[in-house]
Motif scaffolding. Structure first.
Motif, PDB file in Angstrom:
ATOM      1  N   GLY A 268      16.872  27.479  -7.908  1.00 32.59           N
ATOM      2  CA  GLY A 268      17.679  26.470  -7.186  1.00 32.59           C
ATOM      3  C   GLY A 268      18.528  25.919  -7.941  1.00 32.59           C
ATOM      4  O   GLY A 268      19.847  25.705  -7.569  1.00 32.59           O
ATOM      5  N   LEU A 269      18.372  25.440  -9.151  1.00 39.34           N
ATOM      6  CA  LEU A 269      19.139  24.749 -10.080  1.00 39.34           C
ATOM      7  C   LEU A 269      20.378  25.807 -10.619  1.00 39.34           C
ATOM      8  O   LEU A 269      21.518  25.246 -10.846  1.00 39.34           O
ATOM      9  N   VAL A 270      20.111  27.002 -10.897  1.00 39.43           N
ATOM     10  CA  VAL A 270      20.914  27.769 -11.193  1.00 39.43           C
ATOM     11  C   VAL A 270      22.190  28.172 -10.232  1.00 39.43           C
ATOM     12  O   VAL A 270      23.208  28.208 -10.619  1.00 39.43           O
ATOM     13  N   TYR A 271      21.797  28.269  -9.053  1.00 41.16           N
ATOM     14  CA  TYR A 271      22.755  28.531  -7.720  1.00 41.16           C
ATOM     15  C   TYR A 271      23.116  27.367  -7.254  1.00 41.16           C
ATOM     16  O   TYR A 271      24.083  27.193  -6.694  1.00 41.16           O
ATOM     17  N   MET A 272      23.014  25.922  -7.933  1.00 43.26           N
ATOM     18  CA  MET A 272      23.488  24.693  -7.038  1.00 43.26           C
ATOM     19  C   MET A 272      24.908  24.791  -7.393  1.00 43.26           C
ATOM     20  O   MET A 272      25.536  24.102  -6.514  1.00 43.26           O
ATOM     21  N   PRO A 273      25.564  25.076  -8.566  1.00 42.33           N
ATOM     22  CA  PRO A 273      27.038  24.876  -8.613  1.00 42.33           C
ATOM     23  C   PRO A 273      27.659  25.670  -7.527  1.00 42.33           C
ATOM     24  O   PRO A 273      28.951  25.372  -7.071  1.00 42.33           O
ATOM     25  N   LEU A 274      27.042  26.580  -6.762  1.00 36.98           N
ATOM     26  CA  LEU A 274      27.834  27.489  -5.663  1.00 36.98           C
ATOM     27  C   LEU A 274      27.814  26.607  -4.548  1.00 36.98           C
ATOM     28  O   LEU A 274      28.703  26.882  -3.780  1.00 36.98           O
ATOM     29  N   VAL A 275      27.039  25.748  -4.245  1.00 39.70           N
ATOM     30  CA  VAL A 275      26.789  25.002  -2.878  1.00 39.70           C
ATOM     31  C   VAL A 275      27.197  23.613  -3.130  1.00 39.70           C
ATOM     32  O   VAL A 275      27.549  22.723  -2.157  1.00 39.70           O
ATOM     33  N   LEU A 276      27.348  23.163  -4.269  1.00 40.47           N
ATOM     34  CA  LEU A 276      27.653  21.780  -4.598  1.00 40.47           C
ATOM     35  C   LEU A 276      29.541  21.379  -4.427  1.00 40.47           C
ATOM     36  O   LEU A 276      30.144  22.558  -5.133  1.00 40.47           O
ATOM     37  N   PRO A 277      29.975  20.462  -3.957  1.00 39.27           N
ATOM     38  CA  PRO A 277      31.511  20.249  -4.156  1.00 39.27           C
ATOM     39  C   PRO A 277      31.873  20.211  -5.758  1.00 39.27           C
ATOM     40  O   PRO A 277      30.993  19.691  -6.352  1.00 39.27           O
ATOM     41  N   PRO A 278      32.468  21.016  -6.076  1.00 36.98           N
ATOM     42  CA  PRO A 278      33.056  21.067  -7.407  1.00 36.98           C
ATOM     43  C   PRO A 278      33.305  19.941  -8.111  1.00 36.98           C
ATOM     44  O   PRO A 278      32.992  19.596  -9.270  1.00 36.98           O
ATOM     45  N   VAL A 279      33.643  19.000  -7.426  1.00 38.29           N
ATOM     46  CA  VAL A 279      33.959  17.400  -8.002  1.00 38.29           C
ATOM     47  C   VAL A 279      32.634  16.881  -8.405  1.00 38.29           C
ATOM     48  O   VAL A 279      32.531  15.925  -9.403  1.00 38.29           O
ATOM     49  N   VAL A 280      31.518  17.174  -7.675  1.00 39.98           N
ATOM     50  CA  VAL A 280      30.544  16.672  -7.884  1.00 39.98           C
ATOM     51  C   VAL A 280      29.837  17.105  -9.261  1.00 39.98           C
ATOM     52  O   VAL A 280      29.244  16.371  -9.790  1.00 39.98           O
ATOM     53  N   THR A 281      29.969  18.327  -9.532  1.00 40.80           N
ATOM     54  CA  THR A 281      29.513  18.910 -10.513  1.00 40.80           C
ATOM     55  C   THR A 281      30.223  18.690 -11.731  1.00 40.80           C
ATOM     56  O   THR A 281      29.886  18.203 -12.771  1.00 40.80           O
ATOM     57  N   GLY A 282      31.709  18.291 -11.513  1.00 41.20           N
ATOM     58  CA  GLY A 282      32.548  17.643 -12.486  1.00 41.20           C
ATOM     59  C   GLY A 282      32.088  16.417 -12.915  1.00 41.20           C
ATOM     60  O   GLY A 282      32.032  15.986 -14.021  1.00 41.20           O
ATOM     61  N   TYR A 283      31.905  15.525 -11.976  1.00 41.60           N
ATOM     62  CA  TYR A 283      31.390  14.304 -12.072  1.00 41.60           C
ATOM     63  C   TYR A 283      29.950  14.049 -13.094  1.00 41.60           C
ATOM     64  O   TYR A 283      29.810  13.523 -13.940  1.00 41.60           O
ATOM     65  N   ALA A 284      29.300  15.311 -12.765  1.00 42.96           N
ATOM     66  CA  ALA A 284      27.664  15.251 -13.273  1.00 42.96           C
ATOM     67  C   ALA A 284      27.826  15.633 -14.949  1.00 42.96           C
ATOM     68  O   ALA A 284      27.421  15.198 -15.858  1.00 42.96           O
ATOM     69  N   LEU A 285      28.935  16.454 -14.956  1.00 36.59           N
ATOM     70  CA  LEU A 285      29.466  16.683 -16.417  1.00 36.59           C
ATOM     71  C   LEU A 285      29.620  15.797 -17.262  1.00 36.59           C
ATOM     72  O   LEU A 285      29.673  15.534 -18.460  1.00 36.59           O
ATOM     73  N   LEU A 286      30.717  14.795 -16.580  1.00 33.26           N
ATOM     74  CA  LEU A 286      31.302  13.758 -17.305  1.00 33.26           C
ATOM     75  C   LEU A 286      30.201  12.729 -17.647  1.00 33.26           C
ATOM     76  O   LEU A 286      30.275  12.058 -18.670  1.00 33.26           O
TER      77      LEU A 286
END
Length: 232
Positions: A50-68
């Motif tokens: 699930g963690l591997v494929y999470m970026p495919l289903v999350l809004p990209p801005v959420v991924t970007g904010y998590a990286l920030l």
């Protein structure tokens, strides 16, 4: 209208640099994770899946904010990399490469995993019965037979990295010459009066680069598949 400006050329070079670094940095991890998901038998495997494929289903801005939060200068991982290796991710091209790698990683893993799942296990078992260690079986049997999937996954990651926008702009902003990739430059043009010509130029270039990556993936995968057939 069709002349590329120096600023656009910088954005194109930066996009190619970011996509290449994202692909190369992701590849060893992608092969390892794909092998774990294909061959591993351990508790919590579904969580890793699930963690591997999470970026495919999350809004990209959420991924970007998590990286920030994680890789920003005040984030735990960002502070560690800066103090230990002198690498800064936030608002740098390295951060753009990180964001692109995270977004392209699921596509890479999926392609490699499918290739490993398609391998006849008897080939690996035969090598093991001849005394080969698990690592040697992986290096001499599993890895060569997975080569078409590895190539396809790497090129899919590269193509995805070329087009990544949401996570990148959230994490590293849109700084000309530093983090402004082709998608970010197109976005800037669309917000600028009279920027239609520039947006069209870069859009055509983006399509050509992505299409070229996919064609290269197909050609290389077919060649690797022919070698695999000979190996089997």
């Amino acid at each position: 209208m069709w002349a590329i400006t120096p600023e656009e050329l910088v954005a194109i070079k930066l996009s190619l640099r970011v996509a290449t670094v994202a692909m190369l940095a992701s590849l060893p991890v992608g092969v390892f994770v794909a092998y774990l998901l294909s061959r591993g038998r351990f508790r919590g495997k579904f969580i890793l899946d699930g963690l591997v494929y999470m970026p495919l289903v999350l809004p990209p801005v959420v991924t970007g904010y998590a990286l920030l939060l994680l890789f920003g200068r005040r984030g735990p991982l960002g502070a560690f990399f800066e103090q230990t290796f002198g690498i800064v991710f936030s608002f740098r091209w390295t951060g753009a490469a990180l964001a692109a790698a995270v977004m392209g990683f699921p596509l890479m893993v999926r392609a490699i995993r499918l290739a490993m799942d398609a391998i006849d296990r008897r080939s690996e078992e035969a090598a093991a019965t001849l005394g080969a260690s698990p690592i040697w079986v992986f290096l001499t049997v599993t890895l060569p037979l997975s080569l078409p999937g590895i190539i396809a996954g790497a090129m899919l990651c590269f193509a995805k990295a070329l087009g990544e926008f949401g996570a990148t702009i959230t994490f590293v902003s849109n700084i000309p010459g530093e983090t402004q990739t082709i998608p970010a430059a197109i976005y800037t043009y669309t917000q600028t009066p009279g920027g239609d010509a520039g947006a069209l130029r870069l859009s055509i270039i983006a399509v050509a680069l992505a299409f070229g990556a996919l064609i290269a993936s197909e050609v290389l995968s077919r060649r690797a598949g022919q070698r695999r057939a000979g190996f089997e």
